[in-house]
Scaffold this motif. Structure first.
Motif, PDB file in Angstrom:
ATOM      1  N   SER A 154      49.170  59.533  83.426  1.00  0.00           N
ATOM      2  CA  SER A 154      49.652  61.110  83.178  1.00  0.00           C
ATOM      3  C   SER A 154      50.224  61.426  84.047  1.00  0.00           C
ATOM      4  CB  SER A 154      48.251  61.495  82.703  1.00  0.00           C
ATOM      5  OG  SER A 154      48.772  61.242  80.894  1.00  0.00           O
ATOM      6  N   GLN A 155      51.183  60.648  85.395  1.00  0.00           N
ATOM      7  CA  GLN A 155      51.137  61.386  86.781  1.00  0.00           C
ATOM      8  C   GLN A 155      51.942  62.637  87.161  1.00  0.00           C
ATOM      9  OE1 GLN A 155      52.248  57.939  89.163  1.00  0.00           O
ATOM     10  NE2 GLN A 155      52.990  59.643  90.526  1.00  0.00           N
ATOM     11  N   VAL A 156      51.599  63.992  87.865  1.00  0.00           N
ATOM     12  CA  VAL A 156      52.111  64.923  87.985  1.00  0.00           C
ATOM     13  C   VAL A 156      52.715  65.337  89.114  1.00  0.00           C
ATOM     14  CG1 VAL A 156      51.406  66.009  85.718  1.00  0.00           C
ATOM     15  CG2 VAL A 156      50.126  66.302  88.117  1.00  0.00           C
ATOM     16  N   GLN A 198      46.701  74.088  92.805  1.00  0.00           N
ATOM     17  CA  GLN A 198      47.687  73.409  93.431  1.00  0.00           C
ATOM     18  C   GLN A 198      47.673  72.084  93.996  1.00  0.00           C
ATOM     19  OE1 GLN A 198      50.142  75.415  96.670  1.00  0.00           O
ATOM     20  NE2 GLN A 198      51.707  75.517  94.928  1.00  0.00           N
ATOM     21  N   CYS A 199      48.581  71.171  93.094  1.00  0.00           N
ATOM     22  CA  CYS A 199      47.880  69.499  94.267  1.00  0.00           C
ATOM     23  C   CYS A 199      49.610  69.699  95.503  1.00  0.00           C
ATOM     24  CB  CYS A 199      48.259  68.939  92.821  1.00  0.00           C
ATOM     25  SG  CYS A 199      47.814  68.488  91.548  1.00  0.00           S
ATOM     26  N   LYS A 200      49.054  68.946  95.986  1.00  0.00           N
ATOM     27  CA  LYS A 200      49.304  68.979  97.397  1.00  0.00           C
ATOM     28  C   LYS A 200      49.697  67.054  97.452  1.00  0.00           C
ATOM     29  CE  LYS A 200      46.679  72.095 100.302  1.00  0.00           C
ATOM     30  NZ  LYS A 200      45.681  72.742  99.371  1.00  0.00           N
ATOM     31  N   LYS A 201      49.822  66.377  96.383  1.00  0.00           N
ATOM     32  CA  LYS A 201      50.083  65.554  96.326  1.00  0.00           C
ATOM     33  C   LYS A 201      50.550  65.041  94.750  1.00  0.00           C
ATOM     34  CE  LYS A 201      46.903  63.325  98.921  1.00  0.00           C
ATOM     35  NZ  LYS A 201      45.990  62.391  99.553  1.00  0.00           N
ATOM     36  N   ALA A 202      51.336  63.588  94.765  1.00  0.00           N
ATOM     37  CA  ALA A 202      51.136  63.406  93.413  1.00  0.00           C
ATOM     38  C   ALA A 202      50.171  62.816  93.140  1.00  0.00           C
ATOM     39  CB  ALA A 202      52.400  62.375  92.944  1.00  0.00           C
ATOM     40  N   VAL A 203      49.311  63.173  91.730  1.00  0.00           N
ATOM     41  CA  VAL A 203      48.916  62.895  91.234  1.00  0.00           C
ATOM     42  C   VAL A 203      48.206  62.550  89.189  1.00  0.00           C
ATOM     43  CG1 VAL A 203      46.638  63.994  92.394  1.00  0.00           C
ATOM     44  CG2 VAL A 203      47.356  65.050  90.158  1.00  0.00           C
TER      45      VAL A 203
END
Length: 215
Positions: free
Chosen positions: A63-65, A84-89
């Motif tokens: 489930s990568q975003v 808010q993500c600063k990198k892909a997680v």
């Protein structure tokens, strides 16, 4: 021109489905976000202690975003935490990701909108939320202004600490420094109120529907 959309029309809403065991984690790889790690990120914004999964694993299984996705831990925005993500997680089964289509909506603009909506509305199921969108250049302008205020608020502790440490270098002006420190605390309180007020100005509908305000 302002147009109105449901969130799911301008962003993909992805439910986490990953369940990782200890053997899935690696020293290097993609950060894996659960409700517990989300709470830590909101407080500390530090990825160094976040568990990671091997990036060679199947991205769908994980489930990568992408970076700039907005993470929630509840489908009901009223009860959710927002980050808010600063990198892909990769997201666990207790996390929801909103992935903006940035050709239509700026991620930072959506983030500030969600923070405003969370406080000012009762119906908060993310699938039912509608957002009014001006052109991208207007969204960018609003987001940059709100980001600048948020940056100061997020970093206020380090700024105040630096000011409060000055008396050790200037003993003869310690009273003046203490007064400046008090003024800065008050200034940040005013800035927080200003941020909340600006959210309301930008997102309550009046600003965007004023034909002269978005030119």
């Amino acid at each position: 021109m302002v147009k109105q959309f449901f969130i799911e029309e301008v962003a993909k809403i992805q439910m986490g489905n990953s369940m990782m065991n200890d053997t899935s984690f690696a020293r290097e790889g993609t950060p894996f976000i659960t409700e517990k790690t989300l709470m830590k990120l909101i407080i500390e914004d530090d990825f160094s202690q976040v568990p990671r999964v091997d990036h060679t694993m199947d991205s769908l299984t994980m489930s990568q975003v992408p970076a700039k996705s907005i993470l929630l831990n509840k489908i009901n925005l009223k009860e959710s935490s927002i980050y808010q993500c600063k990198k892909a997680v990769c997201i666990g089964q207790d996390i929801i990701a909103i992935i903006p289509n940035e050709s239509i909506i700026v991620s930072d603009y959506l983030l500030h909108f969600l923070k405003w909506y969370q406080v000012n509305n009762n119906v908060c199921n993310v699938y039912h939320i509608m957002i009014e969108l001006p052109p991208i250049d207007i969204q960018l302008h609003i987001a940059q202004l709100l980001n600048a205020i948020q940056y100061l608020l997020v970093n206020k502790d380090s700024l105040v600490t630096a000011i409060e440490g000055l008396p050790q270098y200037f003993n003869d002006i310690s009273k003046q420094v203490k007064q400046h420190s008090n003024d800065i605390h008050y200034g940040f309180e005013q800035l927080q109120r200003q941020y909340i007020g600006m959210l309301h100005i930008f997102f309550n509908g009046d600003f965007l529907n004023d034909p002269f305000s978005v030119k």
